[in-house]
Design a protein around this motif. Structure first.
Motif, PDB file in Angstrom:
ATOM      1  N   HIS A 112       0.870  -1.179   0.000  1.00  0.00           N
ATOM      2  CA  HIS A 112       0.000   0.000   0.000  1.00  0.00           C
ATOM      3  C   HIS A 112       0.907   1.228   0.000  1.00  0.00           C
ATOM      4  N   ALA A 113       0.894   1.989  -1.114  1.00  0.00           N
ATOM      5  CA  ALA A 113       1.842   3.109  -1.244  1.00  0.00           C
ATOM      6  C   ALA A 113       1.138   4.443  -1.095  1.00  0.00           C
ATOM      7  N   VAL A 114       1.705   5.307  -0.243  1.00  0.00           N
ATOM      8  CA  VAL A 114       1.182   6.666  -0.061  1.00  0.00           C
ATOM      9  C   VAL A 114       2.158   7.647  -0.694  1.00  0.00           C
ATOM     10  N   SER A 115       1.612   8.592  -1.479  1.00  0.00           N
ATOM     11  CA  SER A 115       2.438   9.638  -2.098  1.00  0.00           C
ATOM     12  C   SER A 115       2.237  10.934  -1.313  1.00  0.00           C
ATOM     13  N   MET A 116       3.303  11.455  -0.734  1.00  0.00           N
ATOM     14  CA  MET A 116       3.172  12.675   0.066  1.00  0.00           C
ATOM     15  C   MET A 116       2.805  13.888  -0.796  1.00  0.00           C
ATOM     16  N   GLU A 117       3.114  13.812  -2.113  1.00  0.00           N
ATOM     17  CA  GLU A 117       2.726  14.922  -3.005  1.00  0.00           C
ATOM     18  C   GLU A 117       1.210  15.034  -3.125  1.00  0.00           C
ATOM     19  N   MET A 118       0.506  13.901  -2.902  1.00  0.00           N
ATOM     20  CA  MET A 118      -0.926  13.875  -3.168  1.00  0.00           C
ATOM     21  C   MET A 118      -1.766  14.143  -1.915  1.00  0.00           C
ATOM     22  N   MET A 119      -1.099  14.522  -0.833  1.00  0.00           N
ATOM     23  CA  MET A 119      -1.825  14.839   0.402  1.00  0.00           C
ATOM     24  C   MET A 119      -2.771  16.021   0.109  1.00  0.00           C
ATOM     25  N   PRO A 120      -4.072  15.901   0.434  1.00  0.00           N
ATOM     26  CA  PRO A 120      -4.978  17.021   0.125  1.00  0.00           C
ATOM     27  C   PRO A 120      -4.541  18.306   0.836  1.00  0.00           C
ATOM     28  N   ARG A 121      -4.748  19.464   0.183  1.00  0.00           N
ATOM     29  CA  ARG A 121      -4.364  20.751   0.780  1.00  0.00           C
ATOM     30  C   ARG A 121      -5.549  21.278   1.580  1.00  0.00           C
ATOM     31  N   THR A 122      -5.939  20.530   2.615  1.00  0.00           N
ATOM     32  CA  THR A 122      -7.090  20.933   3.424  1.00  0.00           C
ATOM     33  C   THR A 122      -6.623  21.248   4.847  1.00  0.00           C
ATOM     34  N   THR A 123      -7.486  21.915   5.592  1.00  0.00           N
ATOM     35  CA  THR A 123      -7.130  22.279   6.959  1.00  0.00           C
ATOM     36  C   THR A 123      -6.841  21.029   7.789  1.00  0.00           C
ATOM     37  N   LEU A 124      -7.679  19.983   7.617  1.00  0.00           N
ATOM     38  CA  LEU A 124      -7.504  18.762   8.402  1.00  0.00           C
ATOM     39  C   LEU A 124      -6.158  18.098   8.109  1.00  0.00           C
ATOM     40  N   ALA A 125      -5.718  18.172   6.863  1.00  0.00           N
ATOM     41  CA  ALA A 125      -4.478  17.473   6.475  1.00  0.00           C
ATOM     42  C   ALA A 125      -3.238  18.359   6.601  1.00  0.00           C
ATOM     43  N   GLN A 126      -3.406  19.580   7.109  1.00  0.00           N
ATOM     44  CA  GLN A 126      -2.291  20.543   7.153  1.00  0.00           C
ATOM     45  C   GLN A 126      -1.063  19.999   7.887  1.00  0.00           C
ATOM     46  N   LYS A 127      -1.302  19.269   8.986  1.00  0.00           N
ATOM     47  CA  LYS A 127      -0.178  18.768   9.787  1.00  0.00           C
ATOM     48  C   LYS A 127       0.583  17.643   9.078  1.00  0.00           C
ATOM     49  N   MET A 128       0.011  17.142   7.975  1.00  0.00           N
ATOM     50  CA  MET A 128       0.666  16.060   7.213  1.00  0.00           C
ATOM     51  C   MET A 128       1.144  16.573   5.855  1.00  0.00           C
ATOM     52  N   ASP A 129       1.003  17.880   5.611  1.00  0.00           N
ATOM     53  CA  ASP A 129       1.243  18.445   4.281  1.00  0.00           C
ATOM     54  C   ASP A 129       2.735  18.730   4.083  1.00  0.00           C
ATOM     55  N   ALA A 130       3.437  17.749   3.520  1.00  0.00           N
ATOM     56  CA  ALA A 130       4.890  17.883   3.362  1.00  0.00           C
ATOM     57  C   ALA A 130       5.264  18.807   2.207  1.00  0.00           C
ATOM     58  N   ILE A 131       4.379  18.948   1.222  1.00  0.00           N
ATOM     59  CA  ILE A 131       4.655  19.909   0.138  1.00  0.00           C
ATOM     60  C   ILE A 131       4.807  21.300   0.769  1.00  0.00           C
ATOM     61  N   SER A 132       3.897  21.627   1.687  1.00  0.00           N
ATOM     62  CA  SER A 132       3.958  22.948   2.334  1.00  0.00           C
ATOM     63  C   SER A 132       5.143  23.060   3.276  1.00  0.00           C
ATOM     64  N   SER A 133       5.385  22.010   4.082  1.00  0.00           N
ATOM     65  CA  SER A 133       6.457  22.141   5.087  1.00  0.00           C
ATOM     66  C   SER A 133       7.807  22.313   4.401  1.00  0.00           C
ATOM     67  N   GLN A 134       7.974  21.707   3.231  1.00  0.00           N
ATOM     68  CA  GLN A 134       9.248  21.804   2.524  1.00  0.00           C
ATOM     69  C   GLN A 134       9.311  23.091   1.695  1.00  0.00           C
ATOM     70  N   ALA A 135       8.193  23.471   1.066  1.00  0.00           N
ATOM     71  CA  ALA A 135       8.171  24.686   0.245  1.00  0.00           C
ATOM     72  C   ALA A 135       8.445  25.925   1.093  1.00  0.00           C
ATOM     73  N   ASN A 136       7.966  25.908   2.323  1.00  0.00           N
ATOM     74  CA  ASN A 136       8.189  27.024   3.235  1.00  0.00           C
ATOM     75  C   ASN A 136       9.693  27.249   3.442  1.00  0.00           C
ATOM     76  N   LEU A 137      10.432  26.152   3.652  1.00  0.00           N
ATOM     77  CA  LEU A 137      11.879  26.258   3.865  1.00  0.00           C
ATOM     78  C   LEU A 137      12.592  26.637   2.560  1.00  0.00           C
ATOM     79  N   ALA A 138      12.118  26.101   1.438  1.00  0.00           N
ATOM     80  CA  ALA A 138      12.732  26.435   0.144  1.00  0.00           C
ATOM     81  C   ALA A 138      12.562  27.928  -0.145  1.00  0.00           C
ATOM     82  N   GLY A 139      11.394  28.470   0.187  1.00  0.00           N
ATOM     83  CA  GLY A 139      11.143  29.899  -0.029  1.00  0.00           C
ATOM     84  C   GLY A 139      12.083  30.752   0.802  1.00  0.00           C
ATOM     85  N   TYR A 140      12.248  30.371   2.058  1.00  0.00           N
ATOM     86  CA  TYR A 140      13.187  31.083   2.943  1.00  0.00           C
ATOM     87  C   TYR A 140      14.597  31.035   2.348  1.00  0.00           C
TER      88      TYR A 140
END
Ligand code: NAD
Length: 374
Positions: A112-140
């Motif tokens: 069973h494979a999970v793709s972190m890119e496909m995590m929904p961009r919703t409030t509930l999933a925010q704490k699992m949203d690796a696209i955001s956690s990494q993009a934030n650091l890349a922007g900095y």
């Protein structure tokens, strides 16, 4: 249940667990194993993981075969998928639009494979949203890197030897990375301008003290997931015209404009680059998906004849491995915890759950989303 975090291959600097996430997963009742040396690049030695409750393995194949859950940063080699247990859960970035071969291999292996890119961009999933956690650091880091390469300072300085005017920074694409680039450039004292095709962004740009560049492109907008809609060729041309003057006046231009699952649009043409000042810096955060700048070389830094430096390095967040690991590991541990059945001490596959509908790519030998089937 056994959970294993393999050591990532070079040049990856990040790890899929840190001591904090290990503690959290051990508290859930998981038996956690880390491959020896997995955390060294992010400043965590084996002992730090042992202190947090993990075991250390020198035998990767055995640990893979024994694991019920495998956590990684990058995609695995196809050959390693066959080494996993049938029914195991594998969680990592998978680049699913480009790597259907991986999904096929996971389905065939019954993993069973999970793709972190496909995590929904919703409030509930925010704490699992690796696209955001990494993009934030890349922007900095895009602004820190550009500031280091620039032969000038960013803030205004009034000195007895004269006044130095502030550097001008232009951020194109104001999603997670763009907002952090704006905030970082403002903190360093630059004069900042920004543009995005999603009208809702204007207010966010202003609230950071930056100027929103107005370009009338007609109807633009965003998808239900909050991503930008693709522009027509005519709209892209209008956008380029509107941005050419701002680029020419800027010392640093950071581009972050991506289109989910599709190549990034070319927004800064070679004529626009030629119009920029000698010594100015372009950081193209979309380099890996084709780049926003004509002349970007993915994974490299190049200088044009006119003395403009174009930085196309991939995954700038990996230049900050300690914090990139901290937030990524936390995203993964939060994901496991969210679907953890404390009584059964097992991961619960609720296939109707909105989060799993988005990110669970294979289940029981099937590729779930038809977009990723052959
Ligand atoms: P992204 O990386 O896909 O794109 C970066 C930015 O580029 C976006 O703001 C996009 O609008 C912009 N862009 C695209 N084409 C452009 C063009 N031609 N010119 C200028 N800009 C262009 O975006 P992202 O950072 O991943 O964020 C996507 C969306 O998801 C945003 O709306 C963000 O606020 C939202 N989001 C929501 C949550 C949540 O609710 N939990 C979490 C994270 C992100």
């Amino acid at each position: 249940m056994h959970l294993f975090c393999p050591r990532e291959p070079d040049p990856e600097t990040r790890a899929s667990a840190d001591p904090e996430s290990v503690k959290k997963m051990v508290d859930l009742g998981l038996s956690v194993t880390i491959e020896s040396g997995a955390g060294l690049a992010s400043d965590h030695d084996d002992l730090a993981y042992v202190d947090a409750g993990a075991g250390i393995s020198e035998n990767r194949d055995q640990a893979l075969a024994n694991a019920d859950i495998v956590l990684r940063v990058g995609s695995p080699e196809v050959e390693e998928i066959a080494k996993l247990k049938r029914g195991a859960l594998h969680v990592s970035f998978l680049n699913p639009f480009a790597r259907k071969d991986l999904l096929k291999a996971f389905a065939e292996a019954g993993v069973h494979a999970v793709s972190m890119e496909m995590m929904p961009r919703t409030t509930l999933a925010q704490k699992m949203d690796a696209i955001s956690s990494q993009a934030n650091l890349a922007g900095y880091y895009s602004v820190i890197l550009a500031a280091e390469r620039l032969n000038r300072i960013l803030p205004m300085m009034m000195t007895p030897a004269g006044t130095i005017s502030p550097a001008r920074v232009f951020v194109i694409g104001v999603g997670v990375a763009g907002l952090q680039a704006i905030a970082t450039a403002k903190r360093l004292g630059a004069r900042v301008e920004a543009f995005d095709t999603r009208p809702v962004v204007e207010e966010q740009v202003r609230s950071l003290g930056a100027k929103f560049v107005k370009i009338d492109l007609g109807e633009t907008g965003q998808t239900d997931q909050g991503y930008a809609k693709e522009l027509t060729p005519e709209q892209i041309e209008m956008q380029r015209k509107g941005m050419a003057k701002v680029c020419a006046q800027s010392d640093i231009v950071v581009t972050t404009a991506k289109l989910f699952g599709r190549p990034a649009p070319t927004l800064v043409t070679k004529e626009m680059v030629a119009g920029m000042k000698r010594g100015s810096i372009l950081v193209d955060l979309a380099a890996e998906t084709g780049g926003n700048v004509e002349g970007t070389v993915a994974g490299e830094e190049v200088e044009t004849k006119g003395g403009v430096r174009i930085i196309g390095l991939n995954k700038l967040e990996a230049c900050l491995p300690c914090h990139a690991t901290q937030v990524y590991a936390s995203n993964l541990a939060n994901f496991i915890e969210h679907f953890w059945d404390k009584e059964a001490k097992a991961f619960q596959y609720n296939l109707e759950d909105e989060i799993l509908k988005g990110c669970l790519m294979t289940h029981d030998g099937e590729i779930r989303d038809e977009r990723f089937r052959d």
